[in-house]
Design an enzyme around this catalytic site. Structure first.
Site, short mmCIF file in Angstrom:
data_model
loop_
_atom_site.label_atom_id
_atom_site.label_comp_id
_atom_site.label_asym_id
_atom_site.label_seq_id
_atom_site.Cartn_x
_atom_site.Cartn_y
_atom_site.Cartn_z
CG ASN A 11 -1.99 -1.12 1.07
OD1 ASN A 11 -2.62 -1.31 0.02
ND2 ASN A 11 -2.12 -1.91 2.11
CE1 TYR A 23 1.19 5.73 7.22
CE2 TYR A 23 -1.01 5.73 6.24
CZ TYR A 23 -0.08 5.18 7.09
OH TYR A 23 -0.40 4.07 7.82
CG ASN A 74 7.55 1.68 5.61
OD1 ASN A 74 6.86 0.83 6.19
ND2 ASN A 74 7.21 2.95 5.53
CD GLU A 98 10.57 -1.98 12.40
OE1 GLU A 98 11.34 -2.61 13.17
OE2 GLU A 98 9.36 -1.84 12.60
O1 CA2 Z 1 4.09 4.49 9.10
C1 CA2 Z 1 4.46 3.66 8.27
O2 CA2 Z 1 5.36 3.86 7.46
C2 CA2 Z 1 3.72 2.31 8.19
O3 CA2 Z 1 4.68 1.31 7.90
C3 CA2 Z 1 2.72 2.44 7.07
C4 CA2 Z 1 1.83 1.21 6.92
C5 CA2 Z 1 1.20 0.83 8.26
O4 CA2 Z 1 0.46 -0.37 8.13
C6 CA2 Z 1 2.23 0.67 9.35
O5 CA2 Z 1 1.56 0.39 10.56
C7 CA2 Z 1 3.05 1.95 9.51
C8 CA2 Z 1 0.70 1.49 5.92
C9 CA2 Z 1 1.18 1.91 4.58
C10 CA2 Z 1 -0.01 2.27 3.77
O6 CA2 Z 1 0.17 3.58 3.29
C11 CA2 Z 1 -0.89 4.21 2.76
C12 CA2 Z 1 -0.64 5.45 2.22
C13 CA2 Z 1 -1.65 6.17 1.67
C14 CA2 Z 1 -2.94 5.66 1.65
C15 CA2 Z 1 -3.20 4.41 2.20
C16 CA2 Z 1 -2.17 3.69 2.75
#
Ligand code: CA2
Length: 146
Positions: A11, A23, A74, A98
């Site tokens: 994602n 994000y 990541n 990480e």
């Molecule tokens: O904070 C981070 O970088 C995470 O690895 C991001 C993951 C999440 O499951 C972790 O707990 C923390 C999620 C990535 C998904 O990114 C998106 C970005 C935009 C829209 C939807 C999802």
């Protein structure tokens, strides 16, 4: 000159399109560009792979053995669930960072456990886009240590 492998899990290809309050508004390409610039400024090269598939990430970690000095990963939501990625990281002898855009420890309960954390050199989390060059700097520093 060494090669640093940056891996982006599921994602993360959606960055910039959804959930900007968590994000940010930058795309994955923007973040990878910052990481690559930091690696090149330190005299190294950076390869990047994003995949929504666990097996692709495991294959990339295995493929880095003996070829890359460091892996920055990541793992996305695989952070919290993938013993297979944890095992692959355990079998990589180089530096492992990480990396998270958000601070998972300050979010939902299920994000507060990282199954990969025991197998990495260190973690950079919660600094948004700035975390990408920070992770490269941390990896380069650790690469220089015996
Ligand atoms: O904070 C981070 O970088 C995470 O690895 C991001 C993951 C999440 O499951 C972790 O707990 C923390 C999620 C990535 C998904 O990114 C998106 C970005 C935009 C829209 C939807 C999802």
């Amino acid at each position: 000159m060494a090669t640093i492998l940056l891996l982006s899990g599921p994602n993360l290809n959606l960055l910039g399109a959804r959930q900007p309050e968590i994000y940010g508004t930058d795309t994955l390409e923007d973040l990878v560009g910052d990481a690559r610039a930091a690696a090149e400024a330190a005299g190294h090269s950076l390869e990047h792979l994003q995949s929504n598939r666990e097996g692709d990430l495991i294959d990339a970690i295995q493929g880095a053995r003996g070829r890359c000095a460091a892996i920055i990963i990541n793992p996305g939501a695989f952070t919290h669930s993938s013993y297979a990625i944890a095992d692959a990281l355990a079998a990589f002898d180089g530096v492992k960072v990480e990396l998270h855009i958000s601070n998972p420890s300050a979010r939902e309960e299920w994000r507060r456990t990282s199954v990969v954390a025991p197998y990495v050199t260190g973690t950079v989390a919660g600094f948004g886009r700035a975390g990408y060059p920070l992770a490269v700097t941390a990896a380069v520093d650790a690469m220089a240590r015996p």
